[in-house]
Design an enzyme around this catalytic site. Structure first.
Site, PDB file in Angstrom:
ATOM      1  N   SER A  32       0.874  -1.171   0.000  1.00  7.50           N
ATOM      2  CA  SER A  32       0.000   0.000   0.000  1.00  7.50           C
ATOM      3  C   SER A  32       0.907   1.215   0.000  1.00  7.50           C
ATOM      4  CB  SER A  32      -0.878  -0.004   1.257  1.00  7.50           C
ATOM      5  OG  SER A  32      -1.288   1.315   1.535  1.00  7.50           O
ATOM      6  N   HIS A  57      -1.495  -1.793  -4.242  1.00 13.30           N
ATOM      7  CA  HIS A  57      -2.782  -1.533  -3.589  1.00 13.30           C
ATOM      8  C   HIS A  57      -2.886  -0.019  -3.413  1.00 13.30           C
ATOM      9  CE1 HIS A  57      -6.040  -2.418  -0.653  1.00 13.30           C
ATOM     10  NE2 HIS A  57      -5.547  -1.401   0.020  1.00 13.30           N
ATOM     11  N   ASP A  59      -4.969   3.213  -2.249  1.00  8.31           N
ATOM     12  CA  ASP A  59      -6.033   3.573  -1.303  1.00  8.31           C
ATOM     13  C   ASP A  59      -6.680   4.900  -1.667  1.00  8.31           C
ATOM     14  OD1 ASP A  59      -5.926   1.430   0.744  1.00  8.31           O
ATOM     15  OD2 ASP A  59      -3.857   2.112   0.967  1.00  8.31           O
ATOM     16  N   MET A  61      -9.478   7.558  -0.707  1.00  7.69           N
ATOM     17  CA  MET A  61     -10.320   7.980   0.428  1.00  7.69           C
ATOM     18  C   MET A  61     -10.969   9.319   0.088  1.00  7.69           C
ATOM     19  SD  MET A  61      -7.883   7.124   3.650  1.00  7.69           S
ATOM     20  CE  MET A  61      -6.826   5.674   3.694  1.00  7.69           C
ATOM     21  N   HIS A  92      -8.476   0.321  -3.782  1.00 13.12           N
ATOM     22  CA  HIS A  92      -9.262   0.157  -2.556  1.00 13.12           C
ATOM     23  C   HIS A  92     -10.100   1.420  -2.379  1.00 13.12           C
ATOM     24  CE1 HIS A  92      -9.322  -0.582   2.073  1.00 13.12           C
ATOM     25  NE2 HIS A  92     -10.516  -0.628   1.537  1.00 13.12           N
ATOM     26  N   MET A  94     -12.298   3.529  -0.641  1.00  3.82           N
ATOM     27  CA  MET A  94     -12.906   3.871   0.657  1.00  3.82           C
ATOM     28  C   MET A  94     -13.713   5.155   0.457  1.00  3.82           C
ATOM     29  SD  MET A  94      -9.665   2.877   3.007  1.00  3.82           S
ATOM     30  CE  MET A  94      -8.519   3.037   1.657  1.00  3.82           C
ATOM     31  N   MET A 163     -10.923  -6.287   6.153  1.00  4.00           N
ATOM     32  CA  MET A 163     -10.115  -5.227   6.767  1.00  4.00           C
ATOM     33  C   MET A 163      -9.664  -5.665   8.163  1.00  4.00           C
ATOM     34  SD  MET A 163      -9.622  -2.767   4.686  1.00  4.00           S
ATOM     35  CE  MET A 163      -8.845  -1.611   5.815  1.00  4.00           C
ATOM     36  N   ASP A 197      -5.866  -6.389   4.966  1.00  2.55           N
ATOM     37  CA  ASP A 197      -5.324  -5.032   4.821  1.00  2.55           C
ATOM     38  C   ASP A 197      -5.397  -4.320   6.164  1.00  2.55           C
ATOM     39  OD1 ASP A 197      -4.614  -2.490   3.987  1.00  2.55           O
ATOM     40  OD2 ASP A 197      -6.482  -2.106   2.903  1.00  2.55           O
ATOM     41  N   GLY A 219       1.521  -1.861   4.180  1.00  2.00           N
ATOM     42  CA  GLY A 219       1.928  -0.476   3.965  1.00  2.00           C
ATOM     43  C   GLY A 219       3.194  -0.151   4.704  1.00  2.00           C
TER      44      GLY A 219
HETATM   45  C1  DX5 Z   1      -6.035   1.746   5.599  1.00  2.00           C
HETATM   46  C2  DX5 Z   1      -5.628   1.354   4.211  1.00  2.00           C
HETATM   47  C3  DX5 Z   1      -4.481   0.440   4.191  1.00  2.00           C
HETATM   48  C4  DX5 Z   1      -3.219   0.976   4.821  1.00  2.00           C
HETATM   49  C5  DX5 Z   1      -2.334  -0.165   5.179  1.00  2.00           C
HETATM   50  O1  DX5 Z   1      -7.291   2.324   5.569  1.00  2.00           O
HETATM   51  O2  DX5 Z   1      -6.686   0.699   3.551  1.00  2.00           O
HETATM   52  O3  DX5 Z   1      -4.225  -0.048   2.875  1.00  2.00           O
HETATM   53  O4  DX5 Z   1      -2.540   1.876   4.016  1.00  2.00           O
HETATM   54  O5  DX5 Z   1      -1.223   0.339   5.825  1.00  2.00           O
HETATM   55  P1  DX5 Z   1      -0.551  -0.451   7.033  1.00  2.00           P
HETATM   56  O6  DX5 Z   1      -0.016  -1.734   6.484  1.00  2.00           O
HETATM   57  O7  DX5 Z   1       0.504   0.476   7.493  1.00  2.00           O
HETATM   58  O8  DX5 Z   1      -1.607  -0.702   8.075  1.00  2.00           O
HETATM   59 ZN    ZN Z   2      -6.243  -0.352   1.730  1.00  2.00          ZN
END
Ligand code: DX5
Ligand code: ZN
Length: 250
Positions: A32, A57, A59, A61, A92, A94, A163, A197, A219
């Site tokens: 991520s 991946h 993200d 948001m 992903h 969100m 998640m 994730d 991530g």
């Molecule tokens: C959180 C994201 C993840 C996040 C993972 O909402 O969906 O993809 O970036 O990062 P780590 O591995 O640091 O939890």
């Molecule tokens: Zn994610």
């Protein structure tokens, strides 16, 4: 007629023999890039692929479905131009109203559109739209959503995302109590891609692998490491060994 029957029989025997010795899914590691230096996203993505990532991946948001903002399809379009056609982009999403970004994301070069079950009232229609746009379908659930709510859609999707943190931020603590969801999904849908994730890294990968996850988002553990190549290789080895063990146990 006889030849046809024999051929069908042979195909069935082959399918049976391969299904009892190998799994339909494989270990894949998707960094991520949320926790990378966002001013260098293109080169960070290239660096992750060079370090052995199987996919990226990404993200997205919207500051509404989750209390944070990242980027949208214009950024994905630029990233696609900068990294080339090969890397697989798992989006992903969100976001509230995930329906509105299907076509723009497909046009921008996304390969998989992973939306949240909590964000839509009509998952069936959204799944259809994603497919019609030429992308694979991922379906994500937040920690408070039961796996039974996802189950009715499992045969129509390519990947289920369980998640293991509340979505919104990188660097949170892994929620081990999500693992029964993964185990249940793996027992019910033996060939489904199952992604985890949130808080996944060398310390928590064994739990994920044992439960049956095969697509691993990581991530901070990968991006923050001095040696991302070794972390990616370690994560993949642990998952691949668990897959192998499960196939021998069957
Ligand atoms: C959180 C994201 C993840 C996040 C993972 O909402 O969906 O993809 O970036 O990062 P780590 O591995 O640091 O939890
Ligand atoms: Zn994610």
């Amino acid at each position: 007629m006889m030849r046809l029957t024999l051929r069908v029989l042979a195909a069935r025997l082959y399918a049976h023999s391969t299904s009892s010795t190998s799994m339909a899914y494989s270990a894949k590691i998707g960094p991520s890039i949320l926790s990378s230096d966002l001013s260098c996203l293109g080169s960070e993505c290239v660096r992750m692929m060079e370090c052995g990532a199987d996919y990226l991946h990404l993200d997205v948001m919207d500051g509404h479905f989750v209390p944070n903002l990242t980027f949208g399809h214009p950024m994905v379009e630029c990233l696609r131009k900068s990294v080339g056609q090969d890397p697989f982009f798992d989006m992903h999403m969100m976001v509230s109203r995930p329906e509105q970004w299907v076509k723009p994301m497909a046009a921008a070069g996304a390969n998989q559109y992973t939306f949240h079950l909590e964000a839509t009232t009509n998952p069936g229609n959204l799944i259809k739209e994603i497919r019609e746009s030429g992308m694979k379908v991922g379906l994500a659930i937040k920690p408070g959503t039961t796996v039974e709510e996802l189950a009715p859609w499992a045969n129509q999707i390519d990947m289920a995302l369980v998640m293991t943190v509340e979505p919104g931020f990188g660097g949170q603590k892994f929620m081990e109590d999500m693992m029964p969801k993964v185990s249940w999904l793996r027992s019910q849908f033996p060939s489904l891609d199952i992604e985890v994730d949130g808080g996944v890294g060398p310390d928590t990968i064994h739990k994920c692998a044992e439960a049956g996850a095969n697509m691993i988002v990581s991530g901070s553990a990968v991006i923050g490491s001095d040696d991302p190549r070794s972390v990616i290789a370690l994560l993949r080895t642990v998952v691949a060994e668990a897959i192998q063990k499960r196939s021998l146990d069957r």
